[in-house]
Design a protein around this motif. Structure first.
Motif, PDB file in Angstrom:
ATOM      1  N   THR A  23       0.801  -1.225   0.000  1.00  0.00           N
ATOM      2  CA  THR A  23       0.000   0.000   0.000  1.00  0.00           C
ATOM      3  C   THR A  23       0.834   1.276   0.000  1.00  0.00           C
ATOM      4  OG1 THR A  23      -0.111  -0.101   2.418  1.00  0.00           O
ATOM      5  CG2 THR A  23      -1.912  -1.128   1.190  1.00  0.00           C
ATOM      6  N   SER A  24       2.106   1.182  -0.296  1.00  0.00           N
ATOM      7  CA  SER A  24       2.954   2.382  -0.346  1.00  0.00           C
ATOM      8  C   SER A  24       3.637   2.461  -1.700  1.00  0.00           C
ATOM      9  CB  SER A  24       4.015   2.336   0.760  1.00  0.00           C
ATOM     10  OG  SER A  24       5.007   1.378   0.457  1.00  0.00           O
ATOM     11  N   GLY A  25       4.131   3.661  -1.994  1.00  0.00           N
ATOM     12  CA  GLY A  25       4.846   3.859  -3.240  1.00  0.00           C
ATOM     13  C   GLY A  25       6.152   3.113  -3.321  1.00  0.00           C
ATOM     14  N   ASP A  26       6.624   2.599  -2.181  1.00  0.00           N
ATOM     15  CA  ASP A  26       7.849   1.808  -2.181  1.00  0.00           C
ATOM     16  C   ASP A  26       7.590   0.357  -2.542  1.00  0.00           C
ATOM     17  OD1 ASP A  26       9.227   4.036  -1.429  1.00  0.00           O
ATOM     18  OD2 ASP A  26       9.205   3.552   0.703  1.00  0.00           O
TER      19      ASP A  26
ATOM     20  N   GLN B   7       1.847   7.445 -14.258  1.00  0.00           N
ATOM     21  CA  GLN B   7       2.276   6.729 -13.068  1.00  0.00           C
ATOM     22  C   GLN B   7       1.257   6.996 -11.967  1.00  0.00           C
ATOM     23  OE1 GLN B   7       6.395   7.670 -12.160  1.00  0.00           O
ATOM     24  NE2 GLN B   7       6.787   8.155 -14.296  1.00  0.00           N
ATOM     25  N   CYS B   8       0.809   5.951 -11.339  1.00  0.00           N
ATOM     26  CA  CYS B   8      -0.274   6.047 -10.358  1.00  0.00           C
ATOM     27  C   CYS B   8       0.233   5.484  -9.032  1.00  0.00           C
ATOM     28  CB  CYS B   8      -1.485   5.253 -10.857  1.00  0.00           C
ATOM     29  SG  CYS B   8      -2.968   5.416  -9.839  1.00  0.00           S
ATOM     30  N   LYS B   9       0.316   6.349  -8.015  1.00  0.00           N
ATOM     31  CA  LYS B   9       0.934   5.972  -6.755  1.00  0.00           C
ATOM     32  C   LYS B   9      -0.114   5.919  -5.639  1.00  0.00           C
ATOM     33  CE  LYS B   9       4.563   7.443  -3.544  1.00  0.00           C
ATOM     34  NZ  LYS B   9       5.577   8.453  -3.229  1.00  0.00           N
ATOM     35  N   PRO B  10       0.039   4.986  -4.679  1.00  0.00           N
ATOM     36  CA  PRO B  10      -0.882   4.916  -3.539  1.00  0.00           C
ATOM     37  C   PRO B  10      -0.933   6.260  -2.801  1.00  0.00           C
ATOM     38  CG  PRO B  10       0.574   3.021  -3.582  1.00  0.00           C
ATOM     39  CD  PRO B  10       1.109   3.995  -4.582  1.00  0.00           C
ATOM     40  N   PRO B  11      -2.032   6.438  -1.981  1.00  0.00           N
ATOM     41  CA  PRO B  11      -2.984   5.428  -1.489  1.00  0.00           C
ATOM     42  C   PRO B  11      -4.102   5.132  -2.482  1.00  0.00           C
ATOM     43  CG  PRO B  11      -3.502   7.550  -0.541  1.00  0.00           C
ATOM     44  CD  PRO B  11      -2.238   7.748  -1.326  1.00  0.00           C
ATOM     45  N   VAL B  12      -4.716   3.972  -2.298  1.00  0.00           N
ATOM     46  CA  VAL B  12      -5.774   3.557  -3.206  1.00  0.00           C
ATOM     47  C   VAL B  12      -6.962   4.511  -3.138  1.00  0.00           C
ATOM     48  CG1 VAL B  12      -7.379   1.687  -3.767  1.00  0.00           C
ATOM     49  CG2 VAL B  12      -5.049   1.156  -3.020  1.00  0.00           C
ATOM     50  N   SER B  13      -7.263   5.001  -1.931  1.00  0.00           N
ATOM     51  CA  SER B  13      -8.431   5.859  -1.761  1.00  0.00           C
ATOM     52  C   SER B  13      -8.291   7.202  -2.473  1.00  0.00           C
ATOM     53  CB  SER B  13      -8.687   6.103  -0.270  1.00  0.00           C
ATOM     54  OG  SER B  13      -7.536   6.688   0.337  1.00  0.00           O
ATOM     55  N   ALA B  14      -7.069   7.681  -2.627  1.00  0.00           N
ATOM     56  CA  ALA B  14      -6.833   8.965  -3.300  1.00  0.00           C
ATOM     57  C   ALA B  14      -5.492   8.904  -4.019  1.00  0.00           C
ATOM     58  CB  ALA B  14      -6.850  10.114  -2.302  1.00  0.00           C
ATOM     59  N   PRO B  15      -5.430   8.184  -5.136  1.00  0.00           N
ATOM     60  CA  PRO B  15      -4.155   7.991  -5.831  1.00  0.00           C
ATOM     61  C   PRO B  15      -3.513   9.318  -6.226  1.00  0.00           C
ATOM     62  CG  PRO B  15      -5.845   6.550  -6.716  1.00  0.00           C
ATOM     63  CD  PRO B  15      -6.544   7.518  -5.819  1.00  0.00           C
ATOM     64  N   VAL B  16      -2.205   9.299  -6.252  1.00  0.00           N
ATOM     65  CA  VAL B  16      -1.438  10.476  -6.638  1.00  0.00           C
ATOM     66  C   VAL B  16      -0.814  10.206  -8.001  1.00  0.00           C
ATOM     67  CG1 VAL B  16       0.436  12.027  -5.995  1.00  0.00           C
ATOM     68  CG2 VAL B  16      -0.939  10.915  -4.214  1.00  0.00           C
ATOM     69  N   GLY B  17      -0.861  11.190  -8.871  1.00  0.00           N
ATOM     70  CA  GLY B  17      -0.271  11.026 -10.189  1.00  0.00           C
ATOM     71  C   GLY B  17      -1.342  10.861 -11.256  1.00  0.00           C
TER      72      GLY B  17
END
Length: 500
Positions: free
Chosen positions: A465-468, A485-495
């Motif tokens: 659940t992390s970008g790592d 590129q789509c980065k966590p969190p799932v509830s509010a993805p970043v990117g």
């Protein structure tokens, strides 16, 4: 100290001071014999009086600059006419062609360049470096202040000034002796290649790292590794993350390929020229599926040095820490604000020159798949590389990345570890896709996924659940898709999680 109106060697009248630095002053002068104007470099270091040994070293450095320039005949390398060694001066003078006193640094103080403008300048500097490297000369101090501008003719497309590389005073010639005691470091700290600081070997790839930083500064408007002191800057060059570019657009993959801390993973001159040419022409660089592995730099190690991390969404050796990508804003208009500002301390360290993410099923736990030997691959038996790379236009869940230079054994060990949590994990080489940075094995879950959010949901179900540990990535033959590129969190993805 020389002044306006002085005549050097009975022939060169000093007319105007063009600029000064730590190593002396450049003058506009008149050659009273040939009735032409020239540039003369007066080598007079700032600071206290030099010792006899320091004077000897400085003198030899000046002579080396003259020899280096005399061996090169290229439109993007400053031309040297002669060297003056007069009894009236403790150090030699260099007589060179006169170019406008404006440098790339001056141009950048008016505003950033567009990616296409920067790519054109990059190709010209690269052409100068190729000639120098072929002659056994490493420049070792490439920076905007050492790039002079020559205005193009009005009919020349683009309008960006042509550039001329100068100041070869610390250049390294094949067969020349060291000028400094062991451990001394000369050059501009923020542009020095990491391998030079480490003392692990030098080669043409070091100049390409510096070129990459010049292009980064030209388009992004910040010097990413500059810190408050020289020592802090050197430490940042070695280990600090490089902020991901946000204005570079199609130039971003080129910057990512150059700013890799392992010189063996940087592109060679031929490949780099093809990448820059595509950006300069307004098209997208298309890598071939094979034979894209960068040549190893002279004296460089074949494996990465130190930990690997990456810019926005590109993989690193600890999973990739793919941070969210921001869509590049419109190019800035020219303005009278300094372009080089305090460096930003953000995560990105770039021996990660590549991020390939592909959709491929293969491996243990997928049910019924067998390897070419007829045996079902177990958790410690990675699958063979795919016969054909997956098609363009695929979302995958990136789980890890391993530099190609680490070798296949390292890749297989990492794949086996990832499969403990994701049995269907597979790998692919990033060079096959223009939307990813070259030089990596990317370990991923193939899906299929409708978009980046679907990839993140898949990972969340497995505790990643992390970008790592997981990032949704888009496979494409277009370099313009690098930002998908789509980065966590799932509830509010970043990117960017969808292509639309």
């Amino acid at each position: 100290m020389s002044g306006q109106g002085d005549v050097i060697d009975g022939r060169f009248e000093l007319l105007e001071r063009l600029g000064s630095g730590g190593m002396g002053t450049v003058w506009r002068a008149r050659d009273t014999v040939l009735h032409r104007e020239v540039a003369i470099k007066e080598v007079r270091p700032a600071g206290p009086e030099l010792t006899a040994e320091q004077s000897r070293v400085l003198r030899e450095r000046v002579l080396r600059e003259a020899r280096a320039l005399a061996r090169l005949n290229h439109p993007h390398v400053v031309t040297i006419h002669q060297i003056l060694d007069t009894p009236a001066s403790p150090h030699p003078w260099l007589v060179m062609e006169l170019l406008p006193g404006r440098t790339l640094q001056d141009l950048l103080e008016e505003g950033t360049l567009t990616p296409r403008e920067a790519a054109r300048i990059g190709r010209e500097l690269l052409s100068a470096l190729r000639v120098a490297h072929a002659a056994g000369i490493l420049h070792r101090d490439i920076k905007p202040a050492n790039v002079l501008l020559r205005e193009r003719s009005p009919q020349d497309a683009g309008g960006t000034p042509s550039v001329v590389l100068t100041d070869f005073g610390i250049a390294s010639l094949s067969g020349s002796t060291q000028l400094t005691a062991t451990g001394d470091l000369i050059g501009s700290p923020e542009y020095i290649a990491p391998e030079r600081i480490r003392g692990t070997g030098e080669g043409p790839a070091g100049d390409l790292w510096s070129l990459g930083l010049v292009l980064y500064v030209a388009v992004e408007g910040v010097s990413p590794l500059r810190r408050g002191t020289s020592l802090a800057t050197l430490a940042a060059v070695l280990d600090s993350p490089v902020p991901p570019p946000v204005r570079s657009g199609p130039l971003a993959p080129v910057l990512g390929a150059l700013l890799v801390r392992d010189p063996a993973l940087r592109p060679d001159a031929d490949r780099l020229d093809a990448m820059l040419a595509a950006v300069a022409d307004g098209t997208t660089w298309q890598p071939t599926a094979i034979s894209q592995r960068p040549a190893t730099a002279v004296g460089a190690p074949s494996t990465p040095v130190g930990p690997i991390s990456t810019p926005v969404g590109a993989p690193d050796a600890t999973m990739g820490q793919p941070a969210a990508t921001v869509d590049p804003p419109p190019a800035e208009p020219r303005r009278r604000t300094p372009v080089i500002v305090a460096a930003v301390a953000v995560a990105f360290a770039l021996v990660a020159g590549a991020a390939l993410v592909l959709a491929l099923r293969g491996g243990a736990g997928t049910g019924g798949d067998e390897d070419k030997a007829g045996k079902r691959p177990g958790p410690t038996t990675p699958p063979a590389s795919p016969d054909a790379p997956p098609a363009s236009g695929t979302w995958i869940a990136q789980l890890f990345s391993e530099p190609v230079g680490s070798g296949e054994a390292a890749r297989d060990r990492r794949l086996a570890a990832v499969r403990k949590d994701v049995p269907e994990a597979a790998y692919v080489r990033s060079d096959d896709y223009a939307s990813l940075r070259p030089g990596f094995w990317v370990i991923y879950a193939p899906g299929p996924f409708a978009d980046g959010r679907a990839a993140l949901r898949f990972c969340a179900e497995r505790g990643k659940t992390s970008g790592d540990t997981c990032v949704g990535r888009y496979l494409s033959s277009s370099g313009g898709d690098y930002g998908l590129q789509c980065k966590p969190p799932v509830s509010a993805p970043v990117g960017r999680c969808t292509r639309a």
